[in-house]
Design an enzyme around this catalytic site. Structure first.
Site, PDB file in Angstrom:
ATOM      1  N   GLY A 196      38.473  42.157  43.487  1.00 10.23           N
ATOM      2  CA  GLY A 196      39.053  43.040  44.503  1.00 10.23           C
ATOM      3  C   GLY A 196      39.887  42.260  45.513  1.00 10.23           C
ATOM      4  O   GLY A 196      39.972  41.031  45.453  1.00 10.23           O
TER       5      GLY A 196
ATOM      6  N   TYR B 199      41.117  48.491  42.605  1.00  9.64           N
ATOM      7  CA  TYR B 199      42.220  49.463  42.469  1.00  9.64           C
ATOM      8  C   TYR B 199      41.738  50.901  42.693  1.00  9.64           C
ATOM      9  O   TYR B 199      42.199  51.605  43.603  1.00  9.64           O
ATOM     10  CB  TYR B 199      42.829  49.269  41.077  1.00  9.64           C
ATOM     11  CG  TYR B 199      43.768  50.338  40.594  1.00  9.64           C
ATOM     12  CD1 TYR B 199      44.784  50.850  41.417  1.00  9.64           C
ATOM     13  CD2 TYR B 199      43.668  50.819  39.284  1.00  9.64           C
ATOM     14  CE1 TYR B 199      45.656  51.821  40.930  1.00  9.64           C
ATOM     15  CE2 TYR B 199      44.542  51.768  38.802  1.00  9.64           C
ATOM     16  CZ  TYR B 199      45.532  52.273  39.631  1.00  9.64           C
ATOM     17  OH  TYR B 199      46.392  53.226  39.155  1.00  9.64           O
TER      18      TYR B 199
ATOM     19  N   GLY C  11      39.509  44.773  20.066  1.00  4.40           N
ATOM     20  CA  GLY C  11      38.753  45.776  20.831  1.00  4.40           C
ATOM     21  C   GLY C  11      39.546  47.012  21.190  1.00  4.40           C
ATOM     22  O   GLY C  11      39.029  47.901  21.872  1.00  4.40           O
TER      23      GLY C  11
ATOM     24  N   ALA D 128      32.823  46.967  38.727  1.00  2.12           N
ATOM     25  CA  ALA D 128      32.610  46.559  37.331  1.00  2.12           C
ATOM     26  C   ALA D 128      33.729  45.627  36.895  1.00  2.12           C
ATOM     27  O   ALA D 128      34.820  45.635  37.469  1.00  2.12           O
ATOM     28  CB  ALA D 128      32.608  47.783  36.407  1.00  2.12           C
TER      29      ALA D 128
ATOM     30  N   TYR E 170      32.593  45.916  26.683  1.00  2.00           N
ATOM     31  CA  TYR E 170      32.868  46.663  27.918  1.00  2.00           C
ATOM     32  C   TYR E 170      32.338  48.093  27.787  1.00  2.00           C
ATOM     33  O   TYR E 170      31.578  48.577  28.631  1.00  2.00           O
ATOM     34  CB  TYR E 170      34.373  46.663  28.209  1.00  2.00           C
ATOM     35  CG  TYR E 170      34.763  47.650  29.281  1.00  2.00           C
ATOM     36  CD1 TYR E 170      34.303  47.505  30.576  1.00  2.00           C
ATOM     37  CD2 TYR E 170      35.580  48.746  28.982  1.00  2.00           C
ATOM     38  CE1 TYR E 170      34.643  48.426  31.562  1.00  2.00           C
ATOM     39  CE2 TYR E 170      35.925  49.664  29.954  1.00  2.00           C
ATOM     40  CZ  TYR E 170      35.458  49.500  31.247  1.00  2.00           C
ATOM     41  OH  TYR E 170      35.782  50.413  32.211  1.00  2.00           O
TER      42      TYR E 170
ATOM     43  N   PHE F 118      31.958  52.172  41.470  1.00  2.00           N
ATOM     44  CA  PHE F 118      33.116  51.694  40.713  1.00  2.00           C
ATOM     45  C   PHE F 118      32.954  50.242  40.256  1.00  2.00           C
ATOM     46  O   PHE F 118      33.581  49.840  39.284  1.00  2.00           O
ATOM     47  CB  PHE F 118      34.391  51.736  41.583  1.00  2.00           C
ATOM     48  CG  PHE F 118      34.810  53.101  42.012  1.00  2.00           C
ATOM     49  CD1 PHE F 118      35.457  53.955  41.133  1.00  2.00           C
ATOM     50  CD2 PHE F 118      34.572  53.540  43.304  1.00  2.00           C
ATOM     51  CE1 PHE F 118      35.858  55.219  41.532  1.00  2.00           C
ATOM     52  CE2 PHE F 118      34.977  54.801  43.717  1.00  2.00           C
ATOM     53  CZ  PHE F 118      35.621  55.643  42.831  1.00  2.00           C
TER      54      PHE F 118
HETATM   55  N1  UFG Z   1      49.138  46.831  25.900  1.00  2.29           N
HETATM   56  C1  UFG Z   1      50.195  46.176  25.309  1.00  2.29           C
HETATM   57  N2  UFG Z   1      50.704  45.113  25.976  1.00  2.29           N
HETATM   58  C2  UFG Z   1      50.234  44.678  27.174  1.00  2.29           C
HETATM   59  C3  UFG Z   1      49.156  45.351  27.753  1.00  2.29           C
HETATM   60  C4  UFG Z   1      48.641  46.449  27.093  1.00  2.29           C
HETATM   61  O1  UFG Z   1      50.646  46.520  24.237  1.00  2.29           O
HETATM   62  O2  UFG Z   1      50.736  43.675  27.704  1.00  2.29           O
HETATM   63  C5  UFG Z   1      48.586  47.984  25.203  1.00  2.29           C
HETATM   64  C6  UFG Z   1      47.115  47.825  24.880  1.00  2.29           C
HETATM   65  O3  UFG Z   1      46.939  47.172  23.651  1.00  2.29           O
HETATM   66  C7  UFG Z   1      46.639  49.271  24.879  1.00  2.29           C
HETATM   67  C8  UFG Z   1      47.557  49.952  25.899  1.00  2.29           C
HETATM   68  O4  UFG Z   1      48.658  49.095  26.070  1.00  2.29           O
HETATM   69  O5  UFG Z   1      46.869  49.828  23.640  1.00  2.29           O
HETATM   70  C9  UFG Z   1      46.895  50.141  27.243  1.00  2.29           C
HETATM   71  O6  UFG Z   1      46.324  48.896  27.623  1.00  2.29           O
HETATM   72  P1  UFG Z   1      45.712  48.624  29.046  1.00  2.29           P
HETATM   73  O7  UFG Z   1      45.257  47.200  29.057  1.00  2.29           O
HETATM   74  O8  UFG Z   1      46.661  49.072  30.093  1.00  2.29           O
HETATM   75  O9  UFG Z   1      44.474  49.620  29.091  1.00  2.29           O
HETATM   76  P2  UFG Z   1      43.233  49.708  28.091  1.00  2.29           P
HETATM   77  O10 UFG Z   1      43.453  50.952  27.282  1.00  2.29           O
HETATM   78  O11 UFG Z   1      42.959  48.485  27.336  1.00  2.29           O
HETATM   79  O12 UFG Z   1      42.026  49.790  29.103  1.00  2.29           O
HETATM   80  C10 UFG Z   1      42.015  50.685  30.157  1.00  2.29           C
HETATM   81  C11 UFG Z   1      41.054  50.208  31.230  1.00  2.29           C
HETATM   82  C12 UFG Z   1      39.665  50.225  30.717  1.00  2.29           C
HETATM   83  C13 UFG Z   1      39.341  51.560  30.118  1.00  2.29           C
HETATM   84  C14 UFG Z   1      40.345  51.887  29.071  1.00  2.29           C
HETATM   85  C15 UFG Z   1      40.109  53.180  28.408  1.00  2.29           C
HETATM   86  O13 UFG Z   1      41.374  48.905  31.627  1.00  2.29           O
HETATM   87  O14 UFG Z   1      38.797  49.968  31.770  1.00  2.29           O
HETATM   88  O15 UFG Z   1      41.618  51.914  29.672  1.00  2.29           O
HETATM   89  O16 UFG Z   1      41.088  53.325  27.391  1.00  2.29           O
HETATM   90  F1  UFG Z   1      38.136  51.548  29.554  1.00  2.29           F
END
Ligand code: UFG
Length: 347
Positions: free
Chosen positions: A43, A18, A302, A89, A157, A87
């Site tokens: 990817g 992405y 997490g 990872a 992570y 990038f």
């Molecule tokens: N969330 C939901 N429902 C979903 C998906 C996500 O409630 O179906 C919540 C998650 O719990 C989180 C927020 O939405 O609180 C954002 O979740 P994402 O999965 O979109 O993103 P993350 O914050 O988990 O992770 C992203 C990147 C990581 C990076 C991180 C930094 O994927 O690589 O942001 O915060 F490290």
């Protein structure tokens, strides 16, 4: 198609992903020569094909895994990159909790393999894709998060990325590698798509909040599960700082120009404002016009409660500020691509 010219030779690892694909696109449009590397485990070949069409002779792609050191070295000796943007990872917080070895091996060992290959082939500048996940759960006094916030990640992570930061900082300016220049960009939550709709966000499996909301809007999922509604935040759901992917890429361009031998530049890349999960769902509703049903679900392992950046250092060091500060505008670019490609790159 970009006209061939002797721009910088930039190696982009994770170029089929992405963020990597969006970065490669911008570099190609600036006239740089890009070698994209990706093991295609996450990817998309579809993204590579678009880059090939746009970049023409300035773009090459090699399917390679960073852990295949011999192949990596040979590819890098041929291309002789002046600078590397790294990038590649695995980046699922939840998955990392359940498969920590995989994260340490892929993210940390893969990066060390890349560093060794860089040193051997005389590539001395790197922009590393780090993350706000290295900060763990910051104490309220550390919000918004500056670069001086203690780094105590709460998931594998974040730890796998922090270890790479430390290896880079140890090496930078060392007797072993005095020429190494490093930029560590700690991303907050990246969202949106190329405003011209050429590339987009498509993860398999999809776990990211914005694309999930758009899949619900398209009728591909029944509802959004809100992971935790009992966090100590204003509406009980997690708060994140959503930065537009093209703004993030601009920060890389700026870092590339500033990274200098023996120095390390560290900057958070976010817009400096947090949005709750409920606010993101509401934004997706406004942009798509769809109902987007949701239901509260248990917390995801997490996940820190609240992460948003102080982007002051990025302003100062990189002369960077985001163009997209409205969540709706960011979501609108994501929707533009996703509506045109309901099955992502699978088409
Ligand atoms: N969330 C939901 N429902 C979903 C998906 C996500 O409630 O179906 C919540 C998650 O719990 C989180 C927020 O939405 O609180 C954002 O979740 P994402 O999965 O979109 O993103 P993350 O914050 O988990 O992770 C992203 C990147 C990581 C990076 C991180 C930094 O994927 O690589 O942001 O915060 F490290």
């Amino acid at each position: 198609m970009a006209s061939p010219r002797d721009g910088r030779r930039v190696l982009v690892t994770g170029a089929a992903g992405y963020i990597g694909s969006h970065a490669a696109l911008t570099l190609l449009e600036s006239g740089d020569r890009v070698l994209g590397l990706d093991n295609l485990s996450r990817g998309h070949l579809g993204a590579v094909q678009i880059l090939k069409k746009i970049g023409g002779p300035n773009f090459d792609f090699v399917k390679a895994d960073l852990l295949d050191h011999a192949q990596l070295l040979s590819v890098m000796r041929d291309f002789r990159p002046e600078v590397v943007i790294h990038f590649a990872a695995l980046a699922y917080v939840g998955e990392s909790v359940h498969e920590p070895c995989r994260y340490w091996t892929n993210n940390t060992m893969g990066s060390l393999s890349l560093l060794d290959a860089m040193r051997r082939c005389g590539a001395h500048r790197i922009v590393f894709s780090s993350t706000c996940a290295t900060y763990g759960t910051p104490a309220p006094a550390h919000l918004p998060i500056t670069e001086r916030c203690p780094q105590t990640p709460i998931n594998p992570y974040g730890r796998s990325k922090l270890a790479v930061e430390q290896a880079l900082l140890d090496s930078c300016g060392s007797r072993e590698w005095p020429e190494l220049g490093v930029a560590l960009l700690r991303y907050f939550n990246v969202a949106g798509s190329d405003p011209q709709g050429r590339l987009g966000e498509d993860h398999r499996p999809e776990t990211h909040l914005v694309p999930i909301c758009l899949e619900v809007a398209l009728g591909q999922r029944e509802r959004v599960e809100v992971f935790g509604a009992d966090y100590p935040t204003p509406d009980g759901t997690c708060v994140r700082d959503y930065v537009h992917v093209t703004d993030l890429v601009d920060a890389h361009r700026s870092a590339l120009e500033r990274v200098a031998p023996g120095t390390a530049l560290i900057a958070n890349i976010g817009i400096g404002r947090g949005f709750s999960v409920r606010e993101v769902i509401d934004s997706c509703r406004r942009v798509t016009g769809a109902a987007i049903p949701h239901r509260d679900a248990p917390r995801r392992e997490g996940d820190p409660a609240e992460l948003f950046s102080d982007p002051g250092e990025a302003h100062r060091l990189l002369k960077w500020s985001p163009r997209f500060t409205s969540l709706d505008e960011t979501v609108a670019t994501a929707w533009h691509w996703r509506r045109a490609h309901p099955h992502g790159y699978a088409e």
